[in-house]
Write an enzyme that holds these catalytic residues in place. Structure first.
Site, PDB file in Angstrom:
ATOM      1  N   ASP A  36       2.619   1.817   3.688  1.00 28.24           N
ATOM      2  CA  ASP A  36       1.937   1.538   4.944  1.00 28.24           C
ATOM      3  C   ASP A  36       2.277   0.095   5.324  1.00 28.24           C
ATOM      4  O   ASP A  36       1.753  -0.855   4.751  1.00 28.24           O
ATOM      5  CB  ASP A  36       0.425   1.714   4.760  1.00 28.24           C
ATOM      6  CG  ASP A  36      -0.335   1.463   6.054  1.00 28.24           C
ATOM      7  OD1 ASP A  36       0.276   0.932   7.014  1.00 28.24           O
ATOM      8  OD2 ASP A  36      -1.532   1.789   6.106  1.00 28.24           O
ATOM      9  N   ASP A  89       1.009   5.098   0.142  1.00 27.97           N
ATOM     10  CA  ASP A  89       0.103   6.125   0.645  1.00 27.97           C
ATOM     11  C   ASP A  89       0.966   7.357   0.932  1.00 27.97           C
ATOM     12  O   ASP A  89       1.635   7.400   1.945  1.00 27.97           O
ATOM     13  CB  ASP A  89      -0.547   5.580   1.927  1.00 27.97           C
ATOM     14  CG  ASP A  89      -1.667   6.456   2.410  1.00 27.97           C
ATOM     15  OD1 ASP A  89      -2.062   7.376   1.675  1.00 27.97           O
ATOM     16  OD2 ASP A  89      -2.141   6.227   3.540  1.00 27.97           O
ATOM     17  N   ASP A 126       0.846  -1.189   0.000  1.00 25.09           N
ATOM     18  CA  ASP A 126       0.000   0.000   0.000  1.00 25.09           C
ATOM     19  C   ASP A 126       0.882   1.241   0.000  1.00 25.09           C
ATOM     20  O   ASP A 126       1.555   1.532   0.979  1.00 25.09           O
ATOM     21  CB  ASP A 126      -0.899  -0.012   1.246  1.00 25.09           C
ATOM     22  CG  ASP A 126      -1.750   1.246   1.357  1.00 25.09           C
ATOM     23  OD1 ASP A 126      -1.955   1.920   0.327  1.00 25.09           O
ATOM     24  OD2 ASP A 126      -2.201   1.559   2.473  1.00 25.09           O
TER      25      ASP A 126
END
Ligand code: ZN
Length: 348
Positions: free
Chosen positions: A251, A99, A97
């Site tokens: 993340d 981000d 992820d």
């Protein structure tokens, strides 16, 4: 007009379309997945599960949540509360992820977005794929599922098309997954004995940052520390190493947490109203512009007259149309974006 009721209507309209056209993700092994959802908060509720696809779709149509998630893990008891140990996890998808935070070019607060930070998220995603997943992990483009998160990021699922490999990686332990993350973040990088792949990556970074630094010796040597310590550009090189290690805003929980939820593909993101959109490949990603391509086009033909009551100065461009504090007429896509960002306004 009641704004929240109107927003709800728009979410319902979208989910009607997505389900009728069969684009809403139906997670594999749906009866073993946990679902979560939220309206004004990201996650109001979790520990939800469905017996089958029909039950899931009926629920989505009826409730049209502003945030919708599925677990990466497959569980025997997806609706049991009380944490990972109660759920009988027996398999788990792998995903990275990305981000990102706002960039130095951004002129807005942390909770806003613009083309610069969206571009940065895309750049990091391409870097993760081209620098790590393909050359170092030996994956092909077809083994990846690249998904725009709906906000300032991307989810990159590892989905090997070879069933045997998929079987192996989806049975990775938490420690195995942690090893992947540590590798990408260079946490175990040891300059006294540096592996081939990280060497390639760092040499490339040094060449990009400062052409005057000669990398000839570094290219052939495992023990970098020995060489660097005797160089005039020592500090510069150490800085480039650190910068390269910190290049990706990942993340870590998405890889680590056994019961981590991730947004359902082709749901809407409640902060932006943008589609959590899957890209077909790297080429598609490279030309992807979320402010245009992640917008539900039906919303662009729907206009609202509004009065903005908020003092905050803002600016956002959606599908080539600019909106700010003075806007009087906005599209449904802009309405969802402003509502999701807590801008105070009244529908006239
Ligand atoms: Zn920005």
């Amino acid at each position: 007009m009641n704004t929240f009721a109107e927003v709800q209507k728009l979410y319902k309209e979208y989910y009607n379309f997505a389900i009728k056209n069969d684009i809403l993700e139906v997670p594999e092994g749906i009866e073993y997945r946990e679902f979560g959802y939220g309206y004004l908060k990201k996650v109001d509720n979790r520990n939800l599960s469905f017996k089958n696809e029909r039950e899931y779709k009926d629920w989505v149509l009826k409730n049209a949540p502003m945030h919708l998630y599925k677990s990466l893990a497959y569980m025997l008891y997806p609706n049991k509360s009380g944490g990972a140990s109660k759920k009988g996890i027996f398999r788990r998808e792998l995903a990275f992820d990305i981000d990102v935070h706002k960039t130095t070019k951004c002129k807005h607060d942390e909770d806003w977005i613009c083309e610069h930070c969206l571009e940065e998220a895309k750049k990091q995603t391409i870097y993760l794929i081209e620098e790590f997943l393909i050359p170092d992990f030996g994956l092909d483009e077809e083994d990846l599922r690249i998904v725009f998160s709906g906000n300032r990021g991307y989810h990159i699922y590892i989905k090997p098309k070879d069933e045997n490999i998929r079987e192996i990686i989806e049975n990775y332990s938490k420690e195995d997954r942690g090893f992947l993350m540590d590798y990408v973040l260079g946490k175990n990088l040891n300059l006294n004995y540096i592996g081939k792949s990280w060497r390639r990556r760092l040499i490339k970074a040094i060449k990009e940052k400062d052409k005057r630094i000669s990398t000839k010796k570094l290219e052939k040597e495992n023990n970098w520390r020995k060489i660097i310590e005797n160089l005039k550009s020592k500090n510069k090189i150490y800085n480039i190493v650190e910068e390269t290690k910190n290049k990706l805003e990942l993340d870590e929980k998405v890889m680590d947490d056994d019961i981590r939820l991730l947004r359902v593909i082709n749901s809407l993101h409640g902060y932006t109203g943008f589609i959590v959109k899957q890209l077909s490949d790297l080429k598609d990603l490279k030309k992807f512009n979320p402010l245009e391509d992640a917008i539900f086009k039906h919303f662009e033909n729907k206009y609202y007259e509004i009065e903005i009551l908020d003092n905050r100065k803002f600016e956002i461009e959606i599908c080539g149309k600019k909106y700010n504090n003075k806007s009087k007429k906005i599209t449904a896509s802009a309405l969802l974006f402003l509502f999701g960002h807590n801008i105070k306004f009244e529908l006239l």
